[in-house]
Design a protein around this motif. Structure first.
Motif, PDB file in Angstrom:
ATOM      1  N   GLU A  57      33.975  41.205  27.920  1.00 31.51           N
ATOM      2  CA  GLU A  57      33.804  42.334  28.842  1.00 31.51           C
ATOM      3  C   GLU A  57      33.338  41.867  30.215  1.00 31.51           C
ATOM      4  O   GLU A  57      33.560  42.538  31.224  1.00 31.51           O
ATOM      5  N   ASN A  58      32.718  40.694  30.280  1.00 26.66           N
ATOM      6  CA  ASN A  58      32.254  40.149  31.557  1.00 26.66           C
ATOM      7  C   ASN A  58      33.398  39.635  32.429  1.00 26.66           C
ATOM      8  O   ASN A  58      33.204  39.417  33.621  1.00 26.66           O
ATOM      9  N   LEU A  59      34.572  39.463  31.847  1.00 26.58           N
ATOM     10  CA  LEU A  59      35.720  38.978  32.618  1.00 26.58           C
ATOM     11  C   LEU A  59      36.305  40.039  33.543  1.00 26.58           C
ATOM     12  O   LEU A  59      37.053  39.713  34.462  1.00 26.58           O
ATOM     13  N   PHE A  60      35.995  41.310  33.304  1.00 25.30           N
ATOM     14  CA  PHE A  60      36.578  42.370  34.131  1.00 25.30           C
ATOM     15  C   PHE A  60      35.539  43.331  34.689  1.00 25.30           C
ATOM     16  O   PHE A  60      35.905  44.333  35.299  1.00 25.30           O
ATOM     17  N   ASP A  61      34.255  43.048  34.530  1.00 23.44           N
ATOM     18  CA  ASP A  61      33.237  44.001  34.981  1.00 23.44           C
ATOM     19  C   ASP A  61      32.951  43.943  36.478  1.00 23.44           C
ATOM     20  O   ASP A  61      32.276  44.806  37.021  1.00 23.44           O
ATOM     21  N   GLY A  62      33.465  42.923  37.174  1.00 22.06           N
ATOM     22  CA  GLY A  62      33.271  42.826  38.621  1.00 22.06           C
ATOM     23  C   GLY A  62      31.858  42.438  39.032  1.00 22.06           C
ATOM     24  O   GLY A  62      31.520  42.468  40.207  1.00 22.06           O
ATOM     25  N   ALA A  67      29.159  36.550  33.102  1.00 23.23           N
ATOM     26  CA  ALA A  67      30.325  35.680  32.919  1.00 23.23           C
ATOM     27  C   ALA A  67      30.658  35.627  31.429  1.00 23.23           C
ATOM     28  O   ALA A  67      29.785  35.819  30.585  1.00 23.23           O
ATOM     29  N   TRP A  68      31.942  35.365  31.143  1.00 23.17           N
ATOM     30  CA  TRP A  68      32.308  34.980  29.787  1.00 23.17           C
ATOM     31  C   TRP A  68      32.014  33.499  29.697  1.00 23.17           C
ATOM     32  O   TRP A  68      32.356  32.723  30.601  1.00 23.17           O
ATOM     33  N   CYS A  69      31.355  33.092  28.610  1.00 20.71           N
ATOM     34  CA  CYS A  69      31.121  31.671  28.338  1.00 20.71           C
ATOM     35  C   CYS A  69      31.598  31.389  26.929  1.00 20.71           C
ATOM     36  O   CYS A  69      31.298  32.145  25.994  1.00 20.71           O
ATOM     37  N   GLU A  70      32.343  30.316  26.778  1.00 20.76           N
ATOM     38  CA  GLU A  70      32.846  29.953  25.455  1.00 20.76           C
ATOM     39  C   GLU A  70      31.678  29.501  24.585  1.00 20.76           C
ATOM     40  O   GLU A  70      30.640  29.115  25.099  1.00 20.76           O
ATOM     41  N   LEU A  94      47.246  36.752  39.354  1.00 24.68           N
ATOM     42  CA  LEU A  94      45.986  36.858  38.639  1.00 24.68           C
ATOM     43  C   LEU A  94      44.883  36.472  39.605  1.00 24.68           C
ATOM     44  O   LEU A  94      45.032  35.510  40.371  1.00 24.68           O
ATOM     45  N   LEU A  95      43.786  37.209  39.574  1.00 27.25           N
ATOM     46  CA  LEU A  95      42.612  36.866  40.373  1.00 27.25           C
ATOM     47  C   LEU A  95      41.598  36.216  39.444  1.00 27.25           C
ATOM     48  O   LEU A  95      41.298  36.746  38.372  1.00 27.25           O
ATOM     49  N   ILE A  96      41.081  35.068  39.866  1.00 34.79           N
ATOM     50  CA  ILE A  96      40.148  34.305  39.041  1.00 34.79           C
ATOM     51  C   ILE A  96      38.931  33.937  39.873  1.00 34.79           C
ATOM     52  O   ILE A  96      39.062  33.465  40.999  1.00 34.79           O
ATOM     53  N   HIS A  97      37.758  34.176  39.305  1.00 32.96           N
ATOM     54  CA  HIS A  97      36.501  33.658  39.851  1.00 32.96           C
ATOM     55  C   HIS A  97      35.947  32.748  38.768  1.00 32.96           C
ATOM     56  O   HIS A  97      35.550  33.220  37.694  1.00 32.96           O
ATOM     57  N   ASN A  98      35.969  31.469  39.027  1.00 36.34           N
ATOM     58  CA  ASN A  98      35.627  30.448  38.047  1.00 36.34           C
ATOM     59  C   ASN A  98      34.119  30.249  37.975  1.00 36.34           C
ATOM     60  O   ASN A  98      33.410  30.429  38.956  1.00 36.34           O
ATOM     61  N   GLY A  99      33.627  29.844  36.807  1.00 39.20           N
ATOM     62  CA  GLY A  99      32.222  29.495  36.647  1.00 39.20           C
ATOM     63  C   GLY A  99      31.334  30.705  36.421  1.00 39.20           C
ATOM     64  O   GLY A  99      31.796  31.822  36.200  1.00 39.20           O
ATOM     65  N   ASN A 169      33.767  33.905  35.540  1.00 38.80           N
ATOM     66  CA  ASN A 169      33.267  35.218  35.959  1.00 38.80           C
ATOM     67  C   ASN A 169      34.304  36.324  35.855  1.00 38.80           C
ATOM     68  O   ASN A 169      33.979  37.444  35.462  1.00 38.80           O
ATOM     69  N   LEU A 170      35.537  36.037  36.250  1.00 39.74           N
ATOM     70  CA  LEU A 170      36.511  37.119  36.374  1.00 39.74           C
ATOM     71  C   LEU A 170      37.917  36.575  36.197  1.00 39.74           C
ATOM     72  O   LEU A 170      38.248  35.528  36.755  1.00 39.74           O
ATOM     73  N   ILE A 171      38.725  37.280  35.424  1.00 39.71           N
ATOM     74  CA  ILE A 171      40.177  37.059  35.368  1.00 39.71           C
ATOM     75  C   ILE A 171      40.801  38.436  35.240  1.00 39.71           C
ATOM     76  O   ILE A 171      40.582  39.118  34.239  1.00 39.71           O
ATOM     77  N   ILE A 172      41.530  38.861  36.262  1.00 38.79           N
ATOM     78  CA  ILE A 172      42.180  40.171  36.188  1.00 38.79           C
ATOM     79  C   ILE A 172      43.562  40.131  36.837  1.00 38.79           C
ATOM     80  O   ILE A 172      43.771  39.432  37.832  1.00 38.79           O
TER      81      ILE A 172
END
Length: 184
Positions: A57-62, A67-70, A94-99, A169-172
């Motif tokens: 859920e952290n991948l799209f919450d803005g 963050a999603w962490c494995e 796709l928009l990605i915010h890494n880390g 942080n984000l992948i949408i």
């Protein structure tokens, strides 16, 4: 959030047409003007710590404080994020915010995806090297196409200075980009 437990068989199940495996965690993003829903599933999730959760859920919450962490041993190579898109408009980015960009220290302490493979339901496979930045990265896909499923696999990582966890942080899907082109 849907959390599939160890009580399920280890064989693949189908959830909204996507392969889902025991231990996988899923979260659904509701409808917007441009898509009916999006289901995000992660092959693993780091256990909650110090009041923080690390689910899909952290991948799209803005929110850049999440963050999603494995959650597997090692740096997370091979871990995957699945995105199922229901009735979305065609898109090509796709928009990605890494880390984990909660702070500069948190960003550097945790691993970040370096190379990723994006596989689509249309048979595309795009490998890209992400810059080591928490700033927005745009990943171009063939299109615009009405994609229904994406699978993002971590190929290798920028190791964290303190932790082995790899976070994003984000992948949408960037549905808004297509909308902006309509108005030009």
């Amino acid at each position: 959030m849907i959390n599939l437990t160890k009580h399920m068989t280890l064989g693949a199940l189908l959830l909204f047409g996507m392969p889902v495996f025991a231990g996988q965690s899923c979260a659904q993003m509701g409808a917007t003007e441009l898509v009916r829903s999006q289901l995000y599933c992660a092959s693993s999730v780091l256990a909650p710590q110090s009041g923080n959760t690390y689910g899909p859920e952290n991948l799209f919450d803005g929110n850049f404080r999440t963050a999603w962490c494995e959650g597997v041993a090692g740096n997370g190579e091979g871990q995957e994020i699945y995105v199922r898109i229901e009735d979305g408009i065609p898109f090509r980015r796709l928009l990605i915010h890494n880390g984990y960009a909660k702070s500069t220290d948190t960003y550097r302490s945790n691993g970040r995806a370096r190379s990723i493979d994006v596989l689509t339901d249309r048979g595309d496979r795009i490998r890209t090297v992400l810059p080591d930045t928490s700033s927005e990265v745009v990943l171009n896909l063939p299109g615009p196409i009405e994609y229904h499923e994406l699978r993002i696999r971590i190929v290798d990582v920028y190791p964290g200075a303190k932790y082995q966890d790899t976070c994003i942080n984000l992948i949408i899907p960037d549905f808004e980009y297509e909308r902006s082109l309509e108005f030009q």
